[in-house]
Enzyme design. Structure first.
Site, short mmCIF file in Angstrom:
data_model
loop_
_atom_site.label_atom_id
_atom_site.label_comp_id
_atom_site.label_asym_id
_atom_site.label_seq_id
_atom_site.Cartn_x
_atom_site.Cartn_y
_atom_site.Cartn_z
N ARG A 1 1.09 -1.38 -0.13
CA ARG A 1 0.11 0.16 -0.18
C ARG A 1 0.67 1.51 0.39
O ARG A 1 0.07 2.09 -0.42
CB ARG A 1 -0.38 -0.24 0.89
CG ARG A 1 -2.13 -1.15 1.20
CD ARG A 1 -2.51 -0.87 2.73
NE ARG A 1 -1.17 -1.35 3.98
CZ ARG A 1 -1.53 -1.40 4.64
NH1 ARG A 1 -2.91 -1.35 5.50
NH2 ARG A 1 -0.88 -2.14 5.99
N GLN B 1 2.16 24.84 21.02
CA GLN B 1 1.56 25.79 19.13
C GLN B 1 2.39 24.77 17.91
O GLN B 1 3.36 24.49 17.87
CB GLN B 1 2.41 26.89 19.48
CG GLN B 1 2.43 28.24 17.82
CD GLN B 1 2.24 29.50 18.93
OE1 GLN B 1 2.07 29.69 19.61
NE2 GLN B 1 3.31 30.40 17.76
N ASN C 1 3.18 25.82 13.68
CA ASN C 1 2.97 27.03 13.00
C ASN C 1 2.81 26.29 11.57
O ASN C 1 3.37 25.64 11.59
CB ASN C 1 4.65 27.86 13.48
CG ASN C 1 4.04 28.52 14.52
OD1 ASN C 1 2.83 28.61 15.04
ND2 ASN C 1 4.62 28.99 14.96
N ARG D 1 13.66 32.96 5.14
CA ARG D 1 13.31 33.18 6.00
C ARG D 1 14.29 33.63 7.44
O ARG D 1 14.74 32.32 7.32
CB ARG D 1 12.09 32.74 6.74
CG ARG D 1 11.29 33.01 5.44
CD ARG D 1 9.84 32.37 5.81
NE ARG D 1 8.23 32.28 4.97
CZ ARG D 1 7.69 33.10 4.60
NH1 ARG D 1 6.97 33.51 5.75
NH2 ARG D 1 6.10 32.63 4.21
N HIS E 1 15.40 33.69 12.47
CA HIS E 1 14.94 33.77 14.12
C HIS E 1 15.30 32.99 15.39
O HIS E 1 16.05 31.79 15.75
CB HIS E 1 13.50 33.92 13.90
CG HIS E 1 13.38 34.42 12.26
ND1 HIS E 1 12.46 34.04 11.78
CD2 HIS E 1 13.87 35.83 12.35
CE1 HIS E 1 12.33 35.15 11.05
NE2 HIS E 1 12.92 36.22 11.12
N LYS F 1 12.41 23.99 18.44
CA LYS F 1 11.15 23.99 17.10
C LYS F 1 11.18 22.76 16.89
O LYS F 1 12.55 22.06 16.49
CB LYS F 1 11.24 24.88 16.41
CG LYS F 1 11.01 26.50 16.40
CD LYS F 1 11.89 27.11 15.53
CE LYS F 1 11.82 28.72 16.15
NZ LYS F 1 12.36 29.87 15.05
N HIS G 1 17.35 30.00 13.92
CA HIS G 1 16.59 29.47 12.37
C HIS G 1 16.65 29.94 11.89
O HIS G 1 16.00 30.78 11.65
CB HIS G 1 15.40 28.74 13.26
CG HIS G 1 14.91 28.01 12.20
ND1 HIS G 1 13.49 28.68 11.61
CD2 HIS G 1 15.01 26.30 11.52
CE1 HIS G 1 13.19 27.23 11.19
NE2 HIS G 1 13.99 26.32 10.71
N TYR H 1 5.28 23.70 11.82
CA TYR H 1 6.26 23.94 13.11
C TYR H 1 5.85 23.69 14.18
O TYR H 1 4.63 23.83 14.31
CB TYR H 1 6.96 25.22 13.01
CG TYR H 1 7.57 26.33 12.21
CD1 TYR H 1 9.11 26.78 12.52
CD2 TYR H 1 7.29 26.26 10.55
CE1 TYR H 1 9.33 27.41 11.43
CE2 TYR H 1 8.43 27.55 9.94
CZ TYR H 1 9.40 27.54 10.73
OH TYR H 1 10.34 28.22 9.60
N ASP I 1 13.64 40.99 7.70
CA ASP I 1 14.67 40.71 7.86
C ASP I 1 16.30 40.63 7.12
O ASP I 1 17.05 40.67 7.80
CB ASP I 1 14.52 38.67 6.38
CG ASP I 1 13.21 37.70 7.85
OD1 ASP I 1 13.79 38.38 9.09
OD2 ASP I 1 12.52 36.82 7.74
#
Length: 186
Positions: free
Chosen positions: A23, A46, A48, A59, A62, A71, A118, A131, A167
């Protein structure tokens, strides 16, 4: 799941261990017990979703000033080079970085420990990343470092084609964090 340590202390490439038959396959993409056994956060309040429509979108980088917000990132569609940079001044791997290509095809994921920066660069159009976040968003603790910081010297495969103004304006590492005093004290 298989947790493969990266050059940044506490960061891991996470590989599926699929069980295949006629399968297709079945695999766990997250297991609280396995994360706990690996010494990683097992509670993620959380989730995202990030969609970058253009190839070459960058991106990041951060991080959270309070050292929180681990994360766990998996690619849902497309592909990206996901980067973790150690900006924790007291870490034995401070200033090092590591990267993992995450894609819908290879099904790899990356775990970013709290306190690390990151970022990701998309390698395909319409790249979507999921995330899982160990802590809820805290805008007052949000920080960042330039993608091309010479101290980190991250080896990106090419220069970004699309970036947010926010950024582009991120500071260099030396300006983004308070480094502890080095050398002898009197």
């Amino acid at each position: 799941m298989k947790f493969i340590p990266l050059a940044v202390q506490g960061a891991f490439r996470v590989e599926l261990q699929p069980h295949a038959d006629e399968r297709g396959f079945f695999a766990r993409s997250f297991c609280e017990d396995e994360f706990r056994e690996a010494g990683l956060p097992a509670h993620y309040p959380q989730a995202n979703l990030s969609l970058s429509t253009h190839y070459g979108t960058l991106r990041g980088l951060h991080f959270r000033a309070d050292g929180r917000e681990a994360k766990y990132i998996r690619c849902v569609s497309g592909a990206a080079l996901d980067v973790v940079a150690d900006v924790r001044p007291d870490s034995p791997t401070f200033g090092r970085w590591a990267s993992v290509e995450v894609s819908a095809g290879n099904r790899s994921a990356i775990f970013i420990p709290g306190g690390c920066a990151h970022g990701h660069l998309t390698l395909e159009e319409d790249t979507e990343l999921l995330y899982l976040m160990s802590d809820p968003y805290a805008p007052e603790a949000e920080r960042g470092v330039r993608w091309d910081d010479p101290t980190l010297a991250i080896e990106w495969p090419f220069a970004p084609r699309v970036m947010s103004e926010r950024d582009r304006a991120l500071p260099l590492l030396r300006d983004a964090i308070a480094l502890p005093a080095r050398g002898s004290t009197r």
